[in-house]
Scaffold this active site. Structure first.
Site, short mmCIF file in Angstrom:
data_model
loop_
_atom_site.label_atom_id
_atom_site.label_comp_id
_atom_site.label_asym_id
_atom_site.label_seq_id
_atom_site.Cartn_x
_atom_site.Cartn_y
_atom_site.Cartn_z
N ASP A 147 19.69 49.87 1.12
CA ASP A 147 20.63 49.29 1.94
C ASP A 147 21.02 48.14 1.72
OD1 ASP A 147 20.93 52.06 2.87
OD2 ASP A 147 19.78 51.03 4.68
N LYS A 172 26.24 50.21 3.71
CA LYS A 172 27.29 50.86 4.46
C LYS A 172 28.05 49.66 5.10
CE LYS A 172 25.57 53.98 6.23
NZ LYS A 172 24.50 54.50 5.56
N MET A 208 22.33 48.64 16.44
CA MET A 208 23.57 48.50 16.38
C MET A 208 24.72 47.86 17.69
SD MET A 208 24.20 51.53 14.11
CE MET A 208 22.96 52.84 14.71
N1 SAH Z 1 16.74 52.52 10.51
C1 SAH Z 1 17.06 50.93 11.07
C2 SAH Z 1 18.26 50.56 11.65
C3 SAH Z 1 19.29 51.25 10.38
S1 SAH Z 1 19.93 51.11 12.31
C4 SAH Z 1 15.76 50.68 11.88
O1 SAH Z 1 14.47 51.92 12.15
O2 SAH Z 1 15.50 49.93 11.91
C5 SAH Z 1 21.16 48.87 11.87
C6 SAH Z 1 20.25 48.66 13.39
O3 SAH Z 1 19.52 48.11 13.09
C7 SAH Z 1 21.21 46.23 13.49
O4 SAH Z 1 22.35 46.89 13.65
C8 SAH Z 1 20.24 46.15 14.59
O5 SAH Z 1 20.84 46.98 15.50
C9 SAH Z 1 19.53 46.93 14.00
N2 SAH Z 1 17.89 45.99 12.92
C10 SAH Z 1 17.57 46.25 11.60
N3 SAH Z 1 17.07 45.28 11.83
C11 SAH Z 1 17.14 44.09 12.46
C12 SAH Z 1 16.05 42.95 12.06
N4 SAH Z 1 15.43 42.34 11.44
N5 SAH Z 1 16.81 42.32 13.17
C13 SAH Z 1 17.99 42.41 14.86
N6 SAH Z 1 17.81 44.47 14.81
C14 SAH Z 1 17.96 44.54 13.40
#
Ligand code: SAH
Length: 483
Positions: free
Chosen positions: A254, A276, A390
């Site tokens: 991703d 995406k 998100m």
């Molecule tokens: N599978 C991922 C989430 C995917 S959805 C997980 O378990 O973390 C994507 C969302 O994850 C982003 O929009 C944000 O809200 C959050 N996210 C992922 N990495 C992040 C980071 N380093 N800092 C803050 N938010 C993060």
């Protein structure tokens, strides 16, 4: 003056089963050596005036014999090996000299001069062992190497070694030629056996190895590992993720996966970004990802599908597995540290601090089509922590929904941008000011929103990067937008 060169020692693995080993010393060092010797099945006789509690227990349980309080050379007559582990240099020397006279190997703890045998640093996976020695020249270096190997070698290697040992006779009978056997081993290592063993399915692994044993053509089966890459800091990867990245032929990642994490992958692996982008057609993208995974696996590739955070937390990992299952493609899943957990840790927010929250909810601010339809009244209940993924856009609506359903406008929030990464920023305040503060500081994705009393702890407990930005900062100075 140059110090004398370290001796080049001869490595040797001893079968100590039912063979007497004399251990002199009754402290914790002796206890550690005895633990390893017992694993090898040695018959241990102990000489010491006083014993550690752990050693007393072993004597009481009949696992070792307490021979005498003081060392006497004649005690060596029945021994194959002796270990001197006392803190008395004279005793250690006496043991060493008596052993020398009888031509019995002597290990003297922490004294390479007096020892005729040294114990290596070792890495163990079932019957498989790697012993490391620097000849006493640089024990720290040997230990360092051991730690690296510990991290790199999969736990399933032990089970694989055992399985191959069980089948050894048949392997030799069916594949008498060395060349054939080598090819077979290569197929086993490249195949699914290890991944099956990691999953704890020893029967399937055995069938897999059986199949390779009878295979005439080296048909390599492809497979997919759905791997959580964590929030971005490569230190937060799991060891298993690291190993799979080292074995992968192709990595489908991703956009959220950081360059630092990708840098750890096998150099010659093909990397494909399948992320995406906002505004794109999510359904079509997801279908393309499924098709690509299937095509690569069917071509015999080892595919790592690398996802930010955890693959099962808002990661669409479930849909990808369903697609793979439908086509009968082998897969495994490696969890990752999800954003809520990583951001909370790096912002100093104990998610379920017991004075403030009894539950934690992982929520998405967006559903398939726009705004998520949550049970807002339930979310407005006190005593819980809400973690919204998100959620950079639509903060106003989100605030209105929560406050409209009864959550106090004074409820603290923390918005964590780029959590755990060097450029992390945290914005903290109360729900009432959430949209304005986010706008003012120009918070951008990826960001995670934490709502609940625990968020108020961030200004006090933060430790990583800069202190949280608040309304006061906003009043004092306009902060530059993140690059
Ligand atoms: N599978 C991922 C989430 C995917 S959805 C997980 O378990 O973390 C994507 C969302 O994850 C982003 O929009 C944000 O809200 C959050 N996210 C992922 N990495 C992040 C980071 N380093 N800092 C803050 N938010 C993060």
């Amino acid at each position: 003056m140059q110090s004398p060169a370290a001796p080049l020692l001869f490595p040797l693995f001893l079968d100590l089963r039912r063979r007497r080993v004399l251990v002199v010393g009754g402290g914790s060092v002796a206890a550690r050596k005895i633990e390893a010797l017992l694993e090898a099945g040695a018959d241990i006789a102990l000489v010491a005036p006083a014993l550690d509690a752990a050693l007393r227990d072993l004597v009481r349980a009949g696992r070792i014999t307490h021979l005498a309080p003081a060392f006497a050379p004649a005690q060596l007559d029945a021994a194959w090996l002796v270990v001197a582990a006392t803190d008395d240099a004279r005793v250690n020397r006496a043991v060493s000299e008596a052993a020398q006279a009888r031509r019995i190997w002597a290990n003297v703890v922490d004294d390479a001069e007096l020892a005729s045998a040294q114990l290596p640093a070792r890495v163990q996976r079932g019957p498989l062992q790697i012993a490391i020695s620097s000849g006493g020249a640089a024990p720290m270096l040997a230990r360092h190497l051991r730690e690296q190997l510990e991290a790199q070698l999969d736990e399933s290697l032990g089970a694989l070694a055992q399985l191959l040992a069980d089948m050894r006779g048949r392997i030799r009978a069916l594949l008498p030629e060395l060349g054939e056997r080598r090819a077979f081993f290569r197929r086993v290592l490249a195949g699914s056996a290890q991944s099956l063993l990691r999953r704890g399915d020893a029967d399937a692994a055995r069938r897999n190895v059986e199949a390779e044993l009878h295979a005439t053509t080296p048909a390599r089966r492809g497979r997919v590992a759905l791997v959580g890459a964590g929030p971005g800091d490569p230190g937060l990867l799991t060891l298993r993720a690291l190993r799979l990245l080292n074995e992968a032929d192709v990595i489908l990642h991703d956009r959220l996966v950081s360059d630092e994490v990708l840098a750890l992958a096998r150099r010659d692996a093909t990397r494909i970004e399948v992320g995406k982008r906002l505004g794109g057609n999510h359904h079509a993208t997801q279908q393309r990802i499924h098709a690509l995974m299937i095509e690569l696996a069917q071509a015999g590739k080892h595919v790592v599908r690398l996802k930010g955070g955890d693959p099962f937390v808002f990661g669409r990992g479930g849909e990808e597995l369903e697609a793979l299952r439908e086509r009968g493609i082998d897969y495994e899943v490696v969890p990752g540290i999800t954003a809520a957990v990583a951001c909370a840790a790096h912002a100093g927010i104990p998610l379920t601090h017991r004075d403030h929250a009894q539950s934690l909810r992982l929520l998405t601010a967006h559903a398939r089509d726009g705004e998520a339809s949550h049970d807002w009244a339930a979310l407005a209940q006190p005593g819980q922590t809400l973690a919204f993924y998100m959620g950079v856009s639509g903060l106003e609506q989100l605030r209105d929904n929560l406050v409209g359903h009864g959550l106090a406008a004074s409820t603290p929030f923390a918005l964590v941008e780029n959590g755990s990464r060097p450029q992390q920023r945290v914005v903290a305040g109360t729900l009432a000011e959430l949209p304005a503060l986010a706008r003012l500081h120009g918070v951008q994705a990826p960001a995670l929103l934490i709502v609940g009393e625990v968020a108020a702890l961030a200004p006090r407990l933060h430790w990583f990067g800069a202190a949280p930005l608040t309304a006061d900062d906003a009043r004092c100075r306009r902060l530059p937008r993140a690059a």
